[in-house]
Design an enzyme around this catalytic site. Structure first.
Site, PDB file in Angstrom:
ATOM      1  N   HIS A 260       0.849  -1.201   0.000  1.00  0.00           N
ATOM      2  CA  HIS A 260       0.000   0.000   0.000  1.00  0.00           C
ATOM      3  C   HIS A 260       0.873   1.236   0.000  1.00  0.00           C
ATOM      4  O   HIS A 260       1.955   1.228   0.577  1.00  0.00           O
ATOM      5  CB  HIS A 260      -0.919   0.009   1.237  1.00  0.00           C
ATOM      6  CG  HIS A 260      -2.073   0.932   1.080  1.00  0.00           C
ATOM      7  ND1 HIS A 260      -1.987   2.265   1.403  1.00  0.00           N
ATOM      8  CD2 HIS A 260      -3.316   0.724   0.589  1.00  0.00           C
ATOM      9  CE1 HIS A 260      -3.156   2.833   1.125  1.00  0.00           C
ATOM     10  NE2 HIS A 260      -3.972   1.930   0.635  1.00  0.00           N
ATOM     11  N   GLU A 320      -7.854  -5.198  -0.503  1.00  0.00           N
ATOM     12  CA  GLU A 320      -8.310  -6.021  -1.630  1.00  0.00           C
ATOM     13  C   GLU A 320      -8.156  -7.516  -1.363  1.00  0.00           C
ATOM     14  O   GLU A 320      -8.842  -8.336  -1.964  1.00  0.00           O
ATOM     15  CB  GLU A 320      -7.510  -5.677  -2.900  1.00  0.00           C
ATOM     16  CG  GLU A 320      -7.424  -4.206  -3.210  1.00  0.00           C
ATOM     17  CD  GLU A 320      -8.601  -3.695  -3.997  1.00  0.00           C
ATOM     18  OE1 GLU A 320      -9.690  -4.281  -3.856  1.00  0.00           O
ATOM     19  OE2 GLU A 320      -8.434  -2.736  -4.745  1.00  0.00           O
TER      20      GLU A 320
HETATM   21  N1  COA Z   1       4.135  -7.342  -5.018  1.00  0.00           N
HETATM   22  C1  COA Z   1       5.446  -7.341  -5.298  1.00  0.00           C
HETATM   23  N2  COA Z   1       6.233  -6.248  -5.150  1.00  0.00           N
HETATM   24  C2  COA Z   1       5.641  -5.133  -4.710  1.00  0.00           C
HETATM   25  C3  COA Z   1       4.285  -5.062  -4.400  1.00  0.00           C
HETATM   26  C4  COA Z   1       3.503  -6.223  -4.573  1.00  0.00           C
HETATM   27  N3  COA Z   1       2.195  -6.255  -4.308  1.00  0.00           N
HETATM   28  N4  COA Z   1       3.962  -3.810  -4.002  1.00  0.00           N
HETATM   29  C5  COA Z   1       5.119  -3.111  -4.050  1.00  0.00           C
HETATM   30  N5  COA Z   1       6.121  -3.900  -4.482  1.00  0.00           N
HETATM   31  C6  COA Z   1       7.525  -3.526  -4.658  1.00  0.00           C
HETATM   32  C7  COA Z   1       7.711  -2.723  -5.930  1.00  0.00           C
HETATM   33  O1  COA Z   1       7.960  -3.568  -7.036  1.00  0.00           O
HETATM   34  C8  COA Z   1       8.873  -1.826  -5.583  1.00  0.00           C
HETATM   35  O2  COA Z   1      10.044  -2.583  -5.732  1.00  0.00           O
HETATM   36  P1  COA Z   1      11.392  -1.900  -6.318  1.00  0.00           P
HETATM   37  O3  COA Z   1      11.721  -0.795  -5.352  1.00  0.00           O
HETATM   38  O4  COA Z   1      12.373  -3.031  -6.318  1.00  0.00           O
HETATM   39  O5  COA Z   1      11.021  -1.409  -7.679  1.00  0.00           O
HETATM   40  C9  COA Z   1       8.681  -1.586  -4.082  1.00  0.00           C
HETATM   41  O6  COA Z   1       7.873  -2.660  -3.589  1.00  0.00           O
HETATM   42  C10 COA Z   1       7.980  -0.278  -3.778  1.00  0.00           C
HETATM   43  O7  COA Z   1       6.801  -0.226  -4.568  1.00  0.00           O
HETATM   44  P2  COA Z   1       6.121   1.104  -5.094  1.00  0.00           P
HETATM   45  O8  COA Z   1       5.643   0.848  -6.484  1.00  0.00           O
HETATM   46  O9  COA Z   1       6.995   2.280  -4.834  1.00  0.00           O
HETATM   47  O10 COA Z   1       4.915   1.227  -4.119  1.00  0.00           O
HETATM   48  P3  COA Z   1       3.688   2.163  -4.319  1.00  0.00           P
HETATM   49  O11 COA Z   1       3.462   2.889  -3.047  1.00  0.00           O
HETATM   50  O12 COA Z   1       3.799   2.995  -5.540  1.00  0.00           O
HETATM   51  O13 COA Z   1       2.579   1.066  -4.591  1.00  0.00           O
HETATM   52  C11 COA Z   1       0.706  -0.304  -4.573  1.00  0.00           C
HETATM   53  C12 COA Z   1       1.499   0.759  -3.800  1.00  0.00           C
HETATM   54  C13 COA Z   1      -0.582  -0.628  -3.825  1.00  0.00           C
HETATM   55  C14 COA Z   1       0.353   0.249  -5.941  1.00  0.00           C
HETATM   56  C15 COA Z   1       1.566  -1.590  -4.709  1.00  0.00           C
HETATM   57  O14 COA Z   1       1.900  -2.080  -3.437  1.00  0.00           O
HETATM   58  C16 COA Z   1       0.915  -2.648  -5.566  1.00  0.00           C
HETATM   59  O15 COA Z   1       1.035  -2.613  -6.798  1.00  0.00           O
HETATM   60  N6  COA Z   1       0.191  -3.629  -4.948  1.00  0.00           N
HETATM   61  C17 COA Z   1      -0.471  -4.669  -5.715  1.00  0.00           C
HETATM   62  C18 COA Z   1      -1.803  -4.161  -6.270  1.00  0.00           C
HETATM   63  C19 COA Z   1      -2.850  -3.990  -5.198  1.00  0.00           C
HETATM   64  O16 COA Z   1      -2.998  -4.800  -4.296  1.00  0.00           O
HETATM   65  N7  COA Z   1      -3.598  -2.886  -5.330  1.00  0.00           N
HETATM   66  C20 COA Z   1      -4.645  -2.540  -4.391  1.00  0.00           C
HETATM   67  C21 COA Z   1      -4.214  -1.384  -3.550  1.00  0.00           C
HETATM   68  S1  COA Z   1      -5.359  -1.054  -2.241  1.00  0.00           S
END
Ligand code: COA
Length: 381
Positions: A260, A320
């Protein structure tokens, strides 16, 4: 003049763009406050979707009379939307539920009141699900509250009180959540002086993305894929969830339902929904326990795998993850999970639209230009 020194926050993290009375997300402590109430106290405590609307639209939980008047207004919204179904063209003839409700809501126009928008989103989502199942849409029952009627319209079968109560738990839990992407979208559109329908249509578009509201369907796909490694009715062999998750991560894919932007601990909404599933299972005589047990095992495995890969960045279950298990237990098809999120979140969007109107200021951030420079402006060699 170009401000090359200004910090770039491409995800707008840490940027405060509004003051709000609607909700606060405390990512460090894992707390969600909805207009002065802890989400744990509201959701699952007999608070209905209509109550959450009263809280977000009016600032306080409604009393008996106001609750009934909101219930009637939202029911009337469902009835009006149902009457519109024949005039939606091919809006509902599409394969994606978010595309369907976005196109259907776009047929409303102007400043439609919040209760009418909330009723319409539920009616269009349910009618789309029926069409996908090859069935005729079910007309709303204006005597019911939204949760019971939504389940009835979407499944074509009446909901038990226990089912309606737990759908209320879900809808209340997701009704608002700080300055999330779809809410921000609704506020940006509103800030231009545009109307509520335009803001909600744009917000549905933002919610559709898998990084925001589109994850619960894929979460269920993941649970099914892991369960398929086991025989019918038996638990997956030890290490099965770990192996599946490692393979996904090795392929460069994200684990849906994990991580998140704000929470650094487990999303408190995951716990609220987990308890709702437990209650539902108790009333169903424990028939669905296998799915919840598997979800818990997969959550543990995913958390451990992500901790090993990102020791400095806590990535734990988000809302989710258990949404998928709960909505499945309520008998909703997985393609309807994201539209059902919109059914709940529309309460928050409408409240933010109203709040943003009172601010009355155009939201217009800046960008840093990194393109080519016109020849005349280029410094001489
Ligand atoms: N699975 C695998 N790796 C994940 C991850 C996940 N669910 N969520 C984050 N990461 C990793 C990213 O790949 C990134 O790795 P890196 O630094 O090696 O590139 C690191 O963790 C940081 O991620 P980042 O994209 O900066 O986090 P964010 O704050 O932008 O993203 C979400 C938040 C929710 C978009 C992200 O956690 C995600 O895509 N989750 C899966 C989708 C989901 O469940 N969405 C519903 C949200 S309520």
């Amino acid at each position: 003049m170009r401000d090359v020194a200004a910090p770039l926050a491409s995800g707008l993290e840490g940027v405060v763009v509004a003051e709000t009375r609607l909700s606060e997300v405390d990512g460090e402590r894992g707390r969600l406050t909805l207009a002065g109430h802890d989400v744990e106290d509201l959701a699952g405590g007999g608070v209905t979707f209509e109550d959450a609307c009263g809280l977000l639209w009016g600032g306080a939980l409604p009393g008996e009379a106001e609750r009934e008047s909101l219930r009637r207004a939202i029911a009337e919204g469902r009835t009006r939307a149902f009457a519109l179904l024949g005039r939606l063209g091919d809006a509902l003839q599409v394969g994606d539920g978010m595309d369907a409700i976005r196109a259907a809501v776009a047929h409303l126009s102007g400043d439609v009141p919040p209760a009418a928008i909330a009723g319409a989103v539920a009616t269009f989502a349910a009618a789309w699900a029926r069409r996908c199942a090859g069935e005729a849409p079910v007309a709303p029952d204006p005597a019911l509250r939204l949760s019971a009627d939504y389940l009835r319209m979407a499944r074509g079968a009446a909901a038990s009180e226990a089912e309606a109560r737990e759908l209320d738990t879900y809808l209340v839990t997701v009704s608002d959540h700080g300055m999330n992407a779809s809410t921000f979208t609704a506020r940006v559109v509103t800030s231009t002086g545009s109307d509520a329908i335009s803001a909600v249509v744009a917000a549905i578009g933002a919610l559709k993305g898998p990084l925001h509201g589109g994850a619960p369907g894929p979460v269920l796909d993941m649970l099914d894929a892991i369960a398929a490694k086991a025989g019918e009715g038996s638990a997956p062999p030890p290490g099965c969830a770990e192996r599946w998750i490692q393979a996904e991560l090795a392929a460069g894919r994200r684990i849906m339902g994990m991580g998140h932007r704000i929470y650094r601990v487990r999303d408190p909404r995951a716990a609220v929904l987990e308890r709702a599933i437990e209650r539902l299972e108790r009333t169903a005589g424990g028939a669905r326990s296998a799915r919840l047990a598997l979800a818990r095992e997969v959550e543990r495995a995913a958390e451990a795998a992500l901790r090993a890969r990102h020791p400095d960045r806590p990535l734990r279950a988000n809302v989710e993850f258990y949404t998928a298990v709960l909505l499945d237990a309520l008998g909703l098809p997985r393609a309807l999970f994201a539209p059902t999120f919109a059914v709940g979140r529309v309460a928050g969007w409408c409240a933010h639209i109203d709040e943003q109107r009172r601010v009355g200021r155009l939201i217009r951030p800046s960008s840093r230009y990194i393109g080519g420079v016109p020849e005349a402006a280029a410094p001489p060699h």
